[in-house]
Design a protein around this motif. Structure first.
Motif, mmCIF file in Angstrom:
data_model
loop_
_atom_site.group_PDB
_atom_site.id
_atom_site.type_symbol
_atom_site.label_atom_id
_atom_site.label_comp_id
_atom_site.label_asym_id
_atom_site.label_seq_id
_atom_site.Cartn_x
_atom_site.Cartn_y
_atom_site.Cartn_z
ATOM 1 N N ALA A 40 0.766 -1.212 0.130
ATOM 2 C CA ALA A 40 -0.002 0.029 -0.161
ATOM 3 C C ALA A 40 0.760 1.296 0.002
ATOM 4 N N GLY A 41 2.409 1.060 0.104
ATOM 5 C CA GLY A 41 3.140 2.273 -0.081
ATOM 6 C C GLY A 41 3.296 2.968 1.467
ATOM 7 N N LYS A 42 2.810 2.146 2.386
ATOM 8 C CA LYS A 42 2.796 2.743 3.681
ATOM 9 C C LYS A 42 4.233 2.214 4.428
ATOM 10 N N PRO A 43 4.557 2.927 5.423
ATOM 11 C CA PRO A 43 5.828 2.306 6.342
ATOM 12 C C PRO A 43 5.217 1.371 7.406
ATOM 13 N N VAL A 44 6.051 0.116 7.404
ATOM 14 C CA VAL A 44 5.471 -0.906 8.124
ATOM 15 C C VAL A 44 5.079 -0.553 9.745
ATOM 16 N N SER A 45 4.196 -0.696 10.197
ATOM 17 C CA SER A 45 3.709 -0.138 11.469
ATOM 18 C C SER A 45 4.570 -0.785 12.688
ATOM 19 N N VAL A 46 4.778 -2.086 12.609
ATOM 20 C CA VAL A 46 5.556 -2.715 13.453
ATOM 21 C C VAL A 46 6.674 -3.329 12.358
ATOM 22 N N PRO A 47 7.994 -2.592 12.366
ATOM 23 C CA PRO A 47 9.080 -3.174 11.420
ATOM 24 C C PRO A 47 9.822 -4.326 12.085
ATOM 25 N N ILE A 48 9.885 -4.366 13.263
ATOM 26 C CA ILE A 48 10.509 -5.455 13.928
ATOM 27 C C ILE A 48 10.137 -6.078 15.041
ATOM 28 N N THR A 49 10.205 -7.584 15.038
ATOM 29 C CA THR A 49 9.574 -8.369 16.002
ATOM 30 C C THR A 49 10.714 -9.275 16.066
ATOM 31 N N ASN A 50 10.621 -10.298 17.265
ATOM 32 C CA ASN A 50 11.569 -11.230 17.645
ATOM 33 C C ASN A 50 11.149 -12.562 16.831
ATOM 34 N N PRO A 51 12.013 -13.056 16.037
ATOM 35 C CA PRO A 51 11.517 -14.453 15.416
ATOM 36 C C PRO A 51 11.364 -15.407 16.547
ATOM 37 N N ILE A 52 10.316 -16.352 16.120
ATOM 38 C CA ILE A 52 9.998 -17.266 17.341
ATOM 39 C C ILE A 52 10.314 -18.695 16.533
ATOM 40 N N GLY A 53 11.339 -19.507 17.300
ATOM 41 C CA GLY A 53 11.538 -20.748 16.385
ATOM 42 C C GLY A 53 12.676 -21.346 17.072
ATOM 43 N N CYS A 54 13.353 -22.395 16.399
ATOM 44 C CA CYS A 54 14.441 -22.776 16.744
ATOM 45 C C CYS A 54 15.695 -22.094 16.296
ATOM 46 N N SER A 55 16.796 -22.158 16.919
ATOM 47 C CA SER A 55 17.947 -21.629 16.680
ATOM 48 C C SER A 55 18.454 -22.151 15.299
ATOM 49 N N VAL A 56 19.327 -21.417 14.493
ATOM 50 C CA VAL A 56 19.944 -21.931 13.321
ATOM 51 C C VAL A 56 20.902 -22.798 13.900
ATOM 52 N N LYS A 57 20.961 -23.904 13.247
ATOM 53 C CA LYS A 57 22.115 -24.881 13.602
ATOM 54 C C LYS A 57 23.471 -24.562 12.969
ATOM 55 N N TRP A 58 24.293 -24.139 13.765
ATOM 56 C CA TRP A 58 25.636 -23.725 13.067
ATOM 57 C C TRP A 58 26.629 -24.823 13.059
ATOM 58 N N GLU A 59 27.408 -24.884 12.233
ATOM 59 C CA GLU A 59 28.466 -25.975 11.730
ATOM 60 C C GLU A 59 29.362 -25.948 12.977
ATOM 61 N N GLY A 60 29.607 -27.198 13.488
ATOM 62 C CA GLY A 60 30.457 -27.436 14.591
ATOM 63 C C GLY A 60 30.139 -26.955 15.875
ATOM 64 N N ARG A 61 28.905 -26.500 15.929
ATOM 65 C CA ARG A 61 28.414 -26.090 17.462
ATOM 66 C C ARG A 61 27.338 -26.856 17.906
ATOM 67 N N ASP A 62 27.082 -26.810 19.277
ATOM 68 C CA ASP A 62 26.030 -27.284 20.010
ATOM 69 C C ASP A 62 24.714 -26.889 19.187
ATOM 70 N N ALA A 63 23.525 -27.702 19.282
ATOM 71 C CA ALA A 63 22.504 -27.458 18.709
ATOM 72 C C ALA A 63 21.829 -26.083 19.001
ATOM 73 N N HIS A 64 21.889 -25.586 20.381
ATOM 74 C CA HIS A 64 21.484 -24.406 20.881
ATOM 75 C C HIS A 64 22.289 -23.143 20.705
ATOM 76 N N TRP A 65 23.318 -23.149 20.179
ATOM 77 C CA TRP A 65 24.506 -22.197 20.192
ATOM 78 C C TRP A 65 23.976 -21.110 19.216
ATOM 79 N N MET A 66 24.145 -19.896 19.590
ATOM 80 C CA MET A 66 24.107 -18.758 18.700
ATOM 81 C C MET A 66 25.377 -17.985 18.808
ATOM 82 N N PRO A 67 25.529 -17.095 17.758
ATOM 83 C CA PRO A 67 26.933 -16.426 17.826
ATOM 84 C C PRO A 67 26.596 -15.134 19.014
ATOM 85 N N PRO A 68 27.713 -14.861 19.537
ATOM 86 C CA PRO A 68 27.666 -14.127 20.772
ATOM 87 C C PRO A 68 27.033 -12.802 20.542
ATOM 88 N N GLU A 69 27.019 -12.179 19.274
ATOM 89 C CA GLU A 69 26.476 -10.859 19.012
ATOM 90 C C GLU A 69 24.872 -10.908 18.751
#
Length: 192
Positions: free
Chosen positions: A158-187
């Motif tokens: 509609a050409g409008k700015p998104v009213s809520v442009p950021i939300t937290n994604p809900i789900g499983c963490s990305v599974k990073w190679e060589g890391r524990d299944a629940h690891w996330m980059p520190p940043e």
């Protein structure tokens, strides 16, 4: 910041997909809006919300919205996230999006994919206008009250700015190679 910020340009990629083709941003040049989302084969938050994502993709397809799902998960963490399983899943479900494999995980790092699913909506200039969850209860969509992805697409078209442009994604963490299944980059942290 780990995750792309609102207004930033979509990073390019070159990824093989389940249809036998290799895709980059240029392959979606005709789309007025591009949805890039990080997904996988096994996560209950993905499988729980795939049909809502399908309905959203189909609803906006004729308005020039394209979808690409990217699986960046390490198959060494979850064997069922390997490429042959991706091909099988698309044969079974025939989802209305490109399903691409990010074996190197470079695309997940470029975008700052945090979870599966994690959605990124880009406008015609391929600038980020929304990032976060698709819906507020992806594991059990019968209990969802908000479809944030649908709202972001409606407002962008509609050409409008998104009213809520950021939300937290809900789900499983990305599974990073060589890391524990629940690891996330520190940043990597919550977006809001």
């Amino acid at each position: 910041m780990f995750t792309l910020q609102i207004g930033e340009k979509a990073p390019d990629f070159r990824l093989p997909a389940t249809d036998g083709k290799t895709y980059s941003l240029d392959d979606f040049a005709a789309a007025s809006v591009l949805v890039v989302f990080f997904t996988c084969n096994h996560c209950p938050f993905v499988t729980g919300s795939d049909e809502v994502t399908r309905a959203t993709a189909l609803r906006f397809k004729d308005q020039g919205v394209a979808f690409i799902g990217i699986n960046s998960n390490s198959e060494n963490t979850y064997q069922e996230d390997d490429f042959p399983s991706m091909v099988k899943r698309m044969e079974e479900h025939r989802f209305p999006w490109v399903y691409a494999h990010d074996k190197s995980q470079e695309t997940a790092l470029a975008y700052g994919g945090l979870r599966t699913p994690h959605f990124f909506v880009f406008n015609e200039e391929r600038k980020l206008v929304y990032t976060g969850r698709g819906v507020d209860n992806p594991r059990d969509t019968s209990r969802m009250t908000t479809n944030d992805l649908e709202r972001a697409l409606k407002e962008t078209l509609a050409g409008k700015p998104v009213s809520v442009p950021i939300t937290n994604p809900i789900g499983c963490s990305v599974k990073w190679e060589g890391r524990d299944a629940h690891w996330m980059p520190p940043e990597a942290c919550d977006l809001v």
